[in-house]
Write an enzyme that holds these catalytic residues in place. Structure first.
Site, PDB file in Angstrom:
ATOM      1  N   HIS A   1      -9.481   1.159   5.282  1.00 29.44           N
ATOM      2  CA  HIS A   1      -8.197   1.420   5.941  1.00 29.44           C
ATOM      3  C   HIS A   1      -8.423   2.412   7.090  1.00 29.44           C
ATOM      4  O   HIS A   1      -9.243   3.337   6.964  1.00 29.44           O
ATOM      5  CB  HIS A   1      -7.198   1.985   4.935  1.00 29.44           C
ATOM      6  CG  HIS A   1      -5.802   1.991   5.471  1.00 29.44           C
ATOM      7  ND1 HIS A   1      -5.373   2.937   6.368  1.00 29.44           N
ATOM      8  CD2 HIS A   1      -4.760   1.151   5.279  1.00 29.44           C
ATOM      9  CE1 HIS A   1      -4.114   2.678   6.693  1.00 29.44           C
ATOM     10  NE2 HIS A   1      -3.721   1.602   6.047  1.00 29.44           N
TER      11      HIS A   1
ATOM     12  N   ASN B   1       0.859  -1.192   0.000  1.00 21.87           N
ATOM     13  CA  ASN B   1       0.000   0.000   0.000  1.00 21.87           C
ATOM     14  C   ASN B   1       0.893   1.238   0.000  1.00 21.87           C
ATOM     15  O   ASN B   1       1.449   1.596   1.037  1.00 21.87           O
ATOM     16  CB  ASN B   1      -0.896  -0.040   1.253  1.00 21.87           C
ATOM     17  CG  ASN B   1      -1.723   1.222   1.418  1.00 21.87           C
ATOM     18  OD1 ASN B   1      -1.820   2.035   0.493  1.00 21.87           O
ATOM     19  ND2 ASN B   1      -2.316   1.389   2.591  1.00 21.87           N
TER      20      ASN B   1
ATOM     21  N   GLU C   1      -6.825   4.854   8.075  1.00 24.80           N
ATOM     22  CA  GLU C   1      -6.624   6.272   7.720  1.00 24.80           C
ATOM     23  C   GLU C   1      -7.870   6.859   7.079  1.00 24.80           C
ATOM     24  O   GLU C   1      -8.193   8.028   7.282  1.00 24.80           O
ATOM     25  CB  GLU C   1      -5.404   6.403   6.785  1.00 24.80           C
ATOM     26  CG  GLU C   1      -4.103   6.156   7.545  1.00 24.80           C
ATOM     27  CD  GLU C   1      -2.982   5.582   6.709  1.00 24.80           C
ATOM     28  OE1 GLU C   1      -3.069   5.596   5.470  1.00 24.80           O
ATOM     29  OE2 GLU C   1      -1.998   5.099   7.309  1.00 24.80           O
TER      30      GLU C   1
ATOM     31  N   GLU D   1      -5.233  -4.946  10.784  1.00 28.97           N
ATOM     32  CA  GLU D   1      -4.222  -3.910  10.962  1.00 28.97           C
ATOM     33  C   GLU D   1      -4.486  -3.173  12.281  1.00 28.97           C
ATOM     34  O   GLU D   1      -5.282  -2.220  12.304  1.00 28.97           O
ATOM     35  CB  GLU D   1      -4.273  -2.911   9.817  1.00 28.97           C
ATOM     36  CG  GLU D   1      -4.016  -3.509   8.463  1.00 28.97           C
ATOM     37  CD  GLU D   1      -3.501  -2.456   7.481  1.00 28.97           C
ATOM     38  OE1 GLU D   1      -2.388  -2.619   6.992  1.00 28.97           O
ATOM     39  OE2 GLU D   1      -4.203  -1.465   7.244  1.00 28.97           O
TER      40      GLU D   1
ATOM     41  N   LYS E   1       0.066   4.277  -0.321  1.00 30.74           N
ATOM     42  CA  LYS E   1      -0.603   5.469   0.225  1.00 30.74           C
ATOM     43  C   LYS E   1      -0.381   6.656  -0.720  1.00 30.74           C
ATOM     44  O   LYS E   1      -0.319   6.454  -1.935  1.00 30.74           O
ATOM     45  CB  LYS E   1      -0.133   5.734   1.656  1.00 30.74           C
ATOM     46  CG  LYS E   1      -0.251   4.468   2.518  1.00 30.74           C
ATOM     47  CD  LYS E   1      -0.070   4.693   3.979  1.00 30.74           C
ATOM     48  CE  LYS E   1      -0.203   3.353   4.709  1.00 30.74           C
ATOM     49  NZ  LYS E   1      -0.107   3.471   6.154  1.00 30.74           N
TER      50      LYS E   1
ATOM     51  N   SER F   1       3.510  -1.943  10.449  1.00 32.00           N
ATOM     52  CA  SER F   1       4.956  -2.016  10.706  1.00 32.00           C
ATOM     53  C   SER F   1       5.554  -3.386  10.384  1.00 32.00           C
ATOM     54  O   SER F   1       6.544  -3.805  10.992  1.00 32.00           O
ATOM     55  CB  SER F   1       5.277  -1.615  12.155  1.00 32.00           C
ATOM     56  OG  SER F   1       4.918  -0.262  12.361  1.00 32.00           O
TER      57      SER F   1
ATOM     58  N   GLY G   1       2.454   2.391  10.783  1.00 39.88           N
ATOM     59  CA  GLY G   1       3.397   3.502  10.617  1.00 39.88           C
ATOM     60  C   GLY G   1       4.125   3.907  11.888  1.00 39.88           C
ATOM     61  O   GLY G   1       4.762   4.952  11.926  1.00 39.88           O
TER      62      GLY G   1
HETATM   63  P1  PGA Z   1       2.845   0.402   7.655  1.00 40.27           P
HETATM   64  O1  PGA Z   1       1.386   0.591   7.063  1.00 40.27           O
HETATM   65  O2  PGA Z   1       3.385  -0.899   7.097  1.00 40.27           O
HETATM   66  O3  PGA Z   1       3.619   1.597   7.194  1.00 40.27           O
HETATM   67  O4  PGA Z   1       2.721   0.323   9.147  1.00 40.27           O
HETATM   68  C1  PGA Z   1       0.525  -0.512   6.841  1.00 40.27           C
HETATM   69  C2  PGA Z   1      -0.779  -0.028   6.254  1.00 40.27           C
HETATM   70  O5  PGA Z   1      -1.219   1.068   6.614  1.00 40.27           O
HETATM   71  O6  PGA Z   1      -1.406  -0.716   5.424  1.00 40.27           O
END
Ligand code: PGA
Length: 251
Positions: A96, A9, A98, A168, A11, A214, A174
């Site tokens: 997601h 992903n 976010e 997640e 983003k 992460s 992140g």
């Molecule tokens: P990250 O994000 O691997 O940077 O923690 C995962 C995601 O948001 O799908």
């Protein structure tokens, strides 16, 4: 038997030239390998066409990061499932954290997005996961259960077979704080149990459940070694070809 999947992903990162270089590098490196999983790239919407062209020539599949919950019409700025379907996009991320947080996406909207994607033969990668305070207060299982119930459990069994679930935990996204392999396995097995209660053992067994948050080139091996962890949804570590390829080859 269910598929193993690693999805990157991206983003809202990379300019066009960087995106093209990254997808090209990943395709080149992976095309020489014998892979144990399907590999999906989720670039920003404006790069989907370019990425799809690469995918046609390689083993990569492409996912959109978002889709409108409306079909078509006067919805300025939105991209519909029918538009994505015309571009031969195979998957789309839905729910997601976010988007739930910054764009106020509700369970109802997410269920509609899932329906729109299925209307046009795309597979939703449906994201669920608890916030830190919800885990600390012991509510993480209930949170995840509600997200599954409200987002995808309205589907019938045949429809549900198109869903990829991505667990997640929001506190891991992140942050560099990854779930332990035991925490991931515990929740994935719980989610599979929910699917089994709703649709039966066979459907639960056939459902791919990804871990995200992460996950990187160092910890992917121990996460993916768990019986119910069928791969990963990778954010930051999917932005460097070498790291992403290492994760893809972690099974
Ligand atoms: P990250 O994000 O691997 O940077 O923690 C995962 C995601 O948001 O799908």
């Amino acid at each position: 038997m269910r598929k193993k999947i690693v999805a990157g992903n991206w983003k809202m990162n990379k300019n066009f030239a960087e995106a093209e270089e990254l997808v090209g590098a990943i395709a080149d490196e992976l095309d020489e390998k014998d892979l144990a999983c399907e590999v999906i790239i989720c670039p920003p919407a404006l790069y989907l066409e370019m990425a799809s062209d690469y995918a046609e020539e390689s083993i990569l599949s492409i996912a959109a990061q978002n889709v409108s919950n409306f079909d078509n019409g006067a919805y300025t700025g939105e991209v519909s499932a029918s538009m994505l379907g015309e571009m031969e996009i195979a998957y789309c991320i839905v729910g997601h954290s976010e988007r739930r947080k910054y764009f106020n996406e509700t369970d109802k909207m997410l269920a509609e997005k899932v329906d729109r994607l299925l209307d046009y033969n795309m597979k939703p990668i449906f994201c669920i996961g608890e916030q830190l305070d919800e885990r600390e207060s012991g509510n993480h299982f209930d949170v995840v259960k509600n997200q599954m119930t409200n987002g995808v459990f309205h589907l019938n069994k045949d429809e549900f077979l198109n869903i990829v679930v991505a667990y997640e935990p929001v506190w891991a996204i992140g942050t560099g704080v990854v779930a332990t392999p035991d925490q991931a396995q515990e929740m994935h097995s719980y989610i599979r149990g929910l699917i089994s209660e709703k649709y039966g053992d066979k459907t639960a067994d056939d459902t791919t459940i990804l871990y995200g948050g992460s996950c990187n080139a160092q910890n992917a091996v121990t996460l993916f070694a768990n019986a119910d962890v069928d791969g990963g949804l990778i954010g930051g570590a999917s932005l460097k070809a070498d790291d992403f390829v290492k994760i893809v080859t972690s099974f």
